[in-house]
Scaffold this motif. Sequence first.
Motif, PDB file in Angstrom:
ATOM      1  N   ASP A  19      43.992  44.116  67.666  1.00 23.83           N
ATOM      2  CA  ASP A  19      44.862  43.188  66.926  1.00 23.83           C
ATOM      3  C   ASP A  19      45.442  43.866  65.692  1.00 23.83           C
ATOM      4  OD1 ASP A  19      44.187  41.246  68.778  1.00 23.83           O
ATOM      5  OD2 ASP A  19      42.527  40.450  67.561  1.00 23.83           O
TER       6      ASP A  19
ATOM      7  N   ASP B 139      47.823  34.699  69.362  1.00 23.77           N
ATOM      8  CA  ASP B 139      47.019  33.849  68.479  1.00 23.77           C
ATOM      9  C   ASP B 139      46.052  34.677  67.638  1.00 23.77           C
ATOM     10  OD1 ASP B 139      48.259  31.537  69.302  1.00 23.77           O
ATOM     11  OD2 ASP B 139      46.798  31.129  70.893  1.00 23.77           O
ATOM     12  N   ASN B 140      45.407  35.667  68.264  1.00 28.42           N
ATOM     13  CA  ASN B 140      44.471  36.514  67.522  1.00 28.42           C
ATOM     14  C   ASN B 140      45.176  37.324  66.447  1.00 28.42           C
ATOM     15  OD1 ASN B 140      42.303  35.634  69.067  1.00 28.42           O
ATOM     16  ND2 ASN B 140      42.445  37.340  70.519  1.00 28.42           N
TER      17      ASN B 140
ATOM     18  N   LYS C 253      51.757  38.072  74.926  1.00 27.50           N
ATOM     19  CA  LYS C 253      51.550  36.638  74.763  1.00 27.50           C
ATOM     20  C   LYS C 253      50.072  36.275  74.652  1.00 27.50           C
ATOM     21  CE  LYS C 253      53.134  32.243  76.701  1.00 27.50           C
ATOM     22  NZ  LYS C 253      53.948  31.621  77.784  1.00 27.50           N
TER      23      LYS C 253
ATOM     24  N   CYS D  88      57.195  33.020  66.962  1.00 22.71           N
ATOM     25  CA  CYS D  88      56.093  32.068  67.016  1.00 22.71           C
ATOM     26  C   CYS D  88      55.950  31.282  65.725  1.00 22.71           C
ATOM     27  CB  CYS D  88      54.789  32.805  67.307  1.00 22.71           C
ATOM     28  SG  CYS D  88      54.826  33.611  68.922  1.00 22.71           S
ATOM     29  N   ARG D  89      56.028  31.998  64.613  1.00 22.60           N
ATOM     30  CA  ARG D  89      55.820  31.284  63.344  1.00 22.60           C
ATOM     31  C   ARG D  89      56.789  31.805  62.299  1.00 22.60           C
ATOM     32  NH1 ARG D  89      49.245  30.750  62.628  1.00 22.60           N
ATOM     33  NH2 ARG D  89      48.825  29.858  64.658  1.00 22.60           N
TER      34      ARG D  89
ATOM     35  N   ASN E 253      46.119  35.059  63.565  1.00 24.97           N
ATOM     36  CA  ASN E 253      44.916  34.740  62.778  1.00 24.97           C
ATOM     37  C   ASN E 253      44.518  35.909  61.882  1.00 24.97           C
ATOM     38  OD1 ASN E 253      44.600  32.145  63.777  1.00 24.97           O
ATOM     39  ND2 ASN E 253      43.297  32.789  65.487  1.00 24.97           N
TER      40      ASN E 253
END
Length: 230
Positions: A171, A195-196, A191, A229-230, A199
């Motif tokens: 990551d 999320d990892n 994809k 994504c964000r 985070n």
Amino acid sequence: MSINDIIALDVGGTRFDTTRQTLIQDPNSMLAKMFDPNSPMQPGALRNDAYFLDRDPEWFRHVLNYLRNGVLLAESSKELQAVLCEARYFSLTGLEEIAVGKLEKLSEPKPVPEAPSSSVVRLNVGGRIFQTTKETLCKYSNSKIANIFEGKIEKIFDSEGNVFIDEDPEDFEYILRALRNSSSVPTAVPKENIDNVINLRDNLEIREIKFGYREQSNSFVSEYFLSVCR
């Protein structure tokens, strides 16, 4: 005889032409005593109408230039040692002092420059070593990782002295890639990792960097597009 007389010298087989005034520039030197019209000391034997000096012409050239200009252009240790020998032989104390001073400067330890902010650093993330620059890690000054490398947060070191960060290296690779990229372009992440990675980004407080993932287009299987994504 006049101080403006042109004097020919044969120094170790090499001819030099200069003036009597140059040769008597330092009145306490051997050359001044040899060529001063009022000195009882004789200049030496004549050979092909030149006064012979049994010295090395390569180094005598520096002696003659010093008498002409008052400066010593030799810089290397070898040159300075040789000129120092000639200065002592001809009793040229001024030239001797200059040569000694330059040799002392050469022997002084050179200060070690401080490492620039962009110096290469090694960090251990979850057992994997990464190499980057402090400048890259401190790109966002308010982030946790910048505070670690700026000394605002206590560092943890591994057995080899590398800064240790207890996170997933796979990551972190995307975090480092994003730090190297322009902040205006989202960094692509698989994809299944998104999320990892996000985070970890939040844990390291680097919210200025953005990520996205690639997914297949409904129209063409071979084409991909970046979903922010964000």
